[in-house]
Design an enzyme around this catalytic site. Sequence first.
Site, short mmCIF file in Angstrom:
data_model
loop_
_atom_site.label_atom_id
_atom_site.label_comp_id
_atom_site.label_asym_id
_atom_site.label_seq_id
_atom_site.Cartn_x
_atom_site.Cartn_y
_atom_site.Cartn_z
N ASP A 145 0.91 -1.30 0.03
CA ASP A 145 0.01 -0.07 0.08
C ASP A 145 0.86 1.29 0.15
OD1 ASP A 145 -2.36 1.33 -0.20
OD2 ASP A 145 -2.63 1.53 2.02
N HIS A 152 -3.68 14.34 0.80
CA HIS A 152 -3.86 13.40 2.06
C HIS A 152 -2.74 13.31 2.98
CE1 HIS A 152 -5.13 9.79 4.13
NE2 HIS A 152 -3.84 9.11 4.01
N GLU A 221 -10.36 4.20 3.24
CA GLU A 221 -9.49 5.03 2.42
C GLU A 221 -9.92 4.64 0.93
OE1 GLU A 221 -5.52 3.98 3.77
OE2 GLU A 221 -5.62 5.61 5.20
N GLU A 223 -9.00 4.42 -2.47
CA GLU A 223 -7.65 4.10 -3.27
C GLU A 223 -8.13 3.46 -4.59
OE1 GLU A 223 -4.60 2.22 -1.19
OE2 GLU A 223 -5.18 3.17 0.87
N ASP A 255 -9.05 0.38 1.71
CA ASP A 255 -8.29 0.44 2.79
C ASP A 255 -8.91 0.61 4.05
OD1 ASP A 255 -5.94 -0.48 4.17
OD2 ASP A 255 -4.71 1.25 3.74
N ARG A 259 -8.16 4.42 13.12
CA ARG A 259 -7.22 5.49 13.06
C ARG A 259 -6.50 5.30 14.64
NH1 ARG A 259 -5.78 6.07 8.09
NH2 ARG A 259 -7.68 6.99 6.89
N GLN A 262 -4.29 2.59 14.83
CA GLN A 262 -3.22 2.83 13.85
C GLN A 262 -2.04 3.63 14.53
OE1 GLN A 262 -4.55 4.67 10.22
NE2 GLN A 262 -2.35 4.97 9.58
N LYS A 275 -4.85 -1.75 10.18
CA LYS A 275 -5.08 -1.82 8.64
C LYS A 275 -5.33 -3.41 8.22
CE LYS A 275 -3.69 2.12 7.09
NZ LYS A 275 -4.39 3.25 6.30
N THR A 279 -9.57 -5.37 3.87
CA THR A 279 -9.53 -4.56 2.76
C THR A 279 -10.35 -5.14 1.62
OG1 THR A 279 -7.17 -4.36 3.17
CG2 THR A 279 -7.65 -3.74 0.95
N GLU A 395 -10.40 13.17 7.31
CA GLU A 395 -9.90 14.49 6.74
C GLU A 395 -11.07 15.25 6.57
OE1 GLU A 395 -7.37 13.90 3.01
OE2 GLU A 395 -7.45 11.82 3.31
MN MN Z 1 -4.16 3.05 2.75
#
Ligand code: MN
Length: 452
Positions: A145, A152, A221, A223, A255, A259, A262, A275, A279, A395
Site C-alpha cells: 500500500d 492526504h 480510504e 484508493e 483500505d 485510526r 493505527q 489496517k 481490505t 480528513e
Molecule cells: Mn491506505
Amino acid sequence: MNLNPNLHINHTHDAATHSWLTSANAAGCDFPIQNLPFTVFRRQGTSETFRGGVAIGDQVICLGAVAKSGALTGLAAQAASACAQPVLNDFFAMGPAAWSALRHALFDALKDGANGVPTDAVRAALVPIASIEHAVPARIGDYTDFYTSIHHGRNVGMIARPDDPLTPNFQWIPIAYHGRVSSIGVGSDQQGQKFRRPRGQSMAPGAKAPVYGPCARLDYELELAIWIGQGNAQGEPIPLAQADDHIFGYSLLNDWSARDIQFWEMAPLGPFLGKNFCTTLSPWIVTQEAMAPYRLPFERAANEPQPLPYLDDARNKAQGTLSIELDVLIESQHMREQGLSASPVSHTNFRHQYWTVGQMVTQHTNGGCNLNPGDLFGSGTISGPTPAEGGAIIELTKGGKAPISLSTSGEERAFLHDGDAVILRGWCEKTGFARIGFGESRGEVVETGKSL
Ligand code: MN
C-alpha cells in the site's frame, strides 16, 4: 516510443462503435464495448467453479465457454483459455500482447455489425451480471500500500504530527508499506464485503496508559488498486520506461483503517492491526488498454523537488497520469431501513496524486525486489486539493472534530458507525471518447463480535 499496444489509442476506443448487445449502449452504462473489464465469477448460490469473465452492458462473458467454442483463434484463444481458471494469474503472466489480443477479439465479436466473427458463441457465453457473485480475481502473492497523495499526506499529517505534517521524504520517493493479503476481499454493489469492527489498543492524547476495546475511530480510504501483470526477476529492477508494461489493470480499493489503533501502534514501524482486519476490492479490473484515452501529462511545479532521474522520463512526463473520477458514499443502516439512497460524502480525481503508477512500480523494484503476476498495489488514499476532496473521513471531519452531515438522512458522522456501508465509484470520461466505469466497491462494518 513504447510499442506496448496497451498504451495507445486504437479502434477499440472509438466512441462511435456500438455493441449488438443493446444494454452496453445505454447512456451512463459502466461497461460499454470500449471498456471490457475482467472479473472472476460464478452464478450466485451455486457451487460452480469460479472462472474469468469480461463485462459487457448488463452481462458477463464466460471466457472459458468462448475459448471452448473455438470462436477465437491464435493468441486471443490462448488468452481466453488461461482465463477459464478460478484465478487470472496465468493470464496476467502472458503479458501485454496477449491481453490486447483478447480485448481486440472480444471487441470485434461484440460490435454491432460484427462480420466474419461467429458471434453465436459469444451470445451463448453471456451470463446476467445480476445473477453472479465474484471472487478475488487473482491469487495475490504480495500486497503493497502506497502513500502518494500529497493532499492526504498533509491533511492526515496535520492531525497525527502537527509539527511535521509532511515528512521530508514524501516529495522524493513514492512511500509505501508491505500489507496483508489474507483479509483482502471483494465487495460488489450486489454483495458487499462485511467485517466486524476490530478491537485493539489505543492511547488517548495526554493519557498515561492505553485502553483496550472496540475501535472508536473507524475510517475508510479511497484508493486505486493496481494489478501487476508480468513480474520481474529478483535483482532486475523495472526501469520507468517499461513500468507500464507490467501493469494489467486497475480496480477500486477501500483500505479500511482503525485510526485510534493505527496512530498508537505505527511508530516506528508502520501500520499493523490498524489496517490488517479488512481490505475491500471492487470486482472488475479495468485494463491498461481501456485506460489509454484517459492519460494525462505528469506535472511537477517548478518550485517542487523534481524526480530523480530513475523516476523521470519523457513518456511518464507526457502521459504518466491517469484521470479517473471518484465518488465516496456512505449508506447507514437507518438509510437502508428507511429506503433512503446512500449519501455522497466526497468527490475527487486520481490525477491529483503526487506520483504516477509507473513511478510506484519502478520504486518498488529499484532495490532488486521482484514482483509476481497477481501482486497488488494500493495507490494510497486519493485526496484532492480542496477540503471537500478528502479520501478518508478523518480528513473530511478534521480528525473527528467537525462531523459531516449525511445529506440523504441528516445523520452526522465523525467516524463510521456499526451498520455503515461505504461505497466507492469510479469512471473515466473525456470529450470524443466513451465514458467507462469501474463499477462499485462496497463494504459494511458490523458491530464487534456480531455474526456477519
Ligand atoms: Mn491506505
